[in-house]
Design an enzyme around this catalytic site. Structure first.
Site, PDB file in Angstrom:
ATOM      1  NE  ARG A 111      90.737 -45.704  96.753  1.00  0.00           N
ATOM      2  CZ  ARG A 111      91.139 -46.799  97.401  1.00  0.00           C
ATOM      3  NH1 ARG A 111      92.327 -46.848  97.957  1.00  0.00           N
ATOM      4  NH2 ARG A 111      90.347 -47.842  97.479  1.00  0.00           N
ATOM      5  CG  HIS A 138      85.478 -48.499  99.671  1.00  0.00           C
ATOM      6  ND1 HIS A 138      85.689 -48.379  98.310  1.00  0.00           N
ATOM      7  CD2 HIS A 138      86.513 -49.264 100.133  1.00  0.00           C
ATOM      8  CE1 HIS A 138      86.792 -49.021  97.974  1.00  0.00           C
ATOM      9  NE2 HIS A 138      87.304 -49.570  99.052  1.00  0.00           N
ATOM     10  CD  GLN A 141      86.293 -53.646 100.185  1.00  0.00           C
ATOM     11  OE1 GLN A 141      87.268 -53.036  99.800  1.00  0.00           O
ATOM     12  NE2 GLN A 141      86.336 -54.956 100.461  1.00  0.00           N
ATOM     13  CG  ASP A 234      88.530 -49.947 107.454  1.00  0.00           C
ATOM     14  OD1 ASP A 234      89.634 -50.263 106.963  1.00  0.00           O
ATOM     15  OD2 ASP A 234      87.952 -48.868 107.188  1.00  0.00           O
ATOM     16  CB  CYS A 275      87.961 -53.303 103.178  1.00  0.00           C
ATOM     17  SG  CYS A 275      88.565 -52.138 104.417  1.00  0.00           S
ATOM     18  NE  ARG A 320      86.901 -53.856  96.210  1.00  0.00           N
ATOM     19  CZ  ARG A 320      87.689 -52.777  96.333  1.00  0.00           C
ATOM     20  NH1 ARG A 320      88.731 -52.797  97.138  1.00  0.00           N
ATOM     21  NH2 ARG A 320      87.415 -51.658  95.675  1.00  0.00           N
TER      22      ARG A 320
END
Ligand code: CP
Ligand code: NVA
Length: 338
Positions: A111, A138, A141, A234, A275, A320
């Site tokens: 990440r 991402h 996700q 988001d 998310c 997730r």
């Protein structure tokens, strides 16, 4: 269960642009299968003796915990490298780091910032590399999000999926890609300067042409959200962005805040997704700071919508873990031990 003829062993997982529809559906099916097994208490530790490295140059709650729990459930060890506790990029190049970690680990999660970094890591590591979030994408996700949509609505194809907020960043980009590949109708409903990049839109239009999906970019809130199946948002300022952008973001994106009026414009069966983490009240440090500076008490989503029955954000967060387990399991070879 997932289609048996698909083999993703040895593949990197950097962006869903690299995966076709059947491969993405395979990962969603596998995540569902792991979720069912977890609920029934069926062990899945077929990867005993393997180890994964988890590099985080940005902070995380869900992604880190998902990788650690999933690795443990699969029988694997994991090492967490935090944003300050390694040599990466400071004293040691990405290419050298990749070649060191590739000798010790069976897979590497990264990440961080630019997509080019995770691509370089993948080029040199010699083991599968999983993108745990970059500025641009991402992808882990996405498997969780599509699993959640399918669980809640019973289908993916034909779903009207509306993304509100900063649609040029990792979440907007990745959702547009996955929706286009899987035949959903993706709408970016936001201010023009926050529309996704034209080249990516063009690519996604081609995916949508093949899947029966579509891409719409609109500034019109009521038209964009009308009869939506999913409303997604988001944070307006992402990790790594300077504090100086808060003011312009709030000004430009406040008309696209997800509130009750918007949810009332959607289908009766619609759901709200995010998310996470979300700014929906003043119970966080940043929430309090923004409140003091700009006088607002909630940002991309109102507390009313976040806490409503339509909000599926915690099911989404749980997914997730099941989907990251599927991504690791699909790309690694199970251990030979019996
Ligand atoms: N959604 C998500 O990636 O959460 P974290 O930043 O907590 O990992
Ligand atoms: N766009 C957000 C996503 C967090 C999961 C960020 O990059 O901070």
């Amino acid at each position: 269960m997932a289609k048996a003829n698909i083999d993703l062993t040895g593949r990197n997982f950097l962006t869903l642009k690299d995966f076709n529809k059947d491969e993405i559906l395979y990962l969603i099916d596998l995540a569902q299968d792991y979720k069912d097994k977890k609920k029934k208490g069926i062990p899945v530790d077929d990867y005993r003796g393997k180890n994964v490295a988890l590099i985080f140059e940005k902070t995380s709650t869900r992604t880190r915990c998902s990788f650690e729990v999933a690795a443990s459930d699969l029988g694997m060890g994991s090492t967490y490298l935090d944003p300050s506790g390694s040599q990466i990029g400071k004293k040691e190049s990405i290419a050298d780091t990749a070649r060191v970690l590739g000798r010790m680990y069976d897979g590497i999660e990264y990440r961080g910032f630019e997509q080019s970094i995770v691509e370089e890591l993948a080029e040199y590591a010699g083991v599968p590399v999983w993108n745990g979030l970059t500025n641009e994408y991402h992808p882990t996700q996405m498997i969780a999000d599509m699993l959640t949509v399918r669980e809640k609505l019973g289908r993916l194809e034909g779903v009207k999926f509306v993304y509100m907020g900063d649609a040029r960043y990792n979440m907007g980009n990745s959702l547009m890609i996955v929706c286009a590949k899987l035949g959903l109708h993706f709408v970016a409903c936001t201010a023009k300067e926050y529309f996704p990049a034209p080249e990516l839109v063009k690519q996604c239009e081609a995916y949508a042409g093949a899947s029966g999906g579509s891409i719409t970019l609109t500034e019109d809130v009521m038209e964009g959200t009308k009869d939506a199946d999913v409303i997604y948002t988001d944070v307006w300022v992402s990790m790594g962005e300077p504090d100086a952008v808060w003011e312009e973001r709030i000004k430009a994106l406040m008309p696209y805040q997800v509130n009750q009026k918007i949810m009332d414009n959607t289908k009766n069966s619609s759901i709200f997704m995010h998310c996470l983490p979300a700014f929906h009240d003043l119970k966080t440090k940043i929430g309090k700071e923004i409140h003091e500076k700009f006088g607002i008490t909630e940002m991309e989503v109102t507390d009313e919508v976040f806490e409503s029955a339509k909000s599926v954000v915690f099911d989404e967060a749980e997914n997730r873990m099941h989907s990251i387990k599927a991504i690791m399991a699909a790309t690694l070879k199970p251990s030979e031990y019996k």
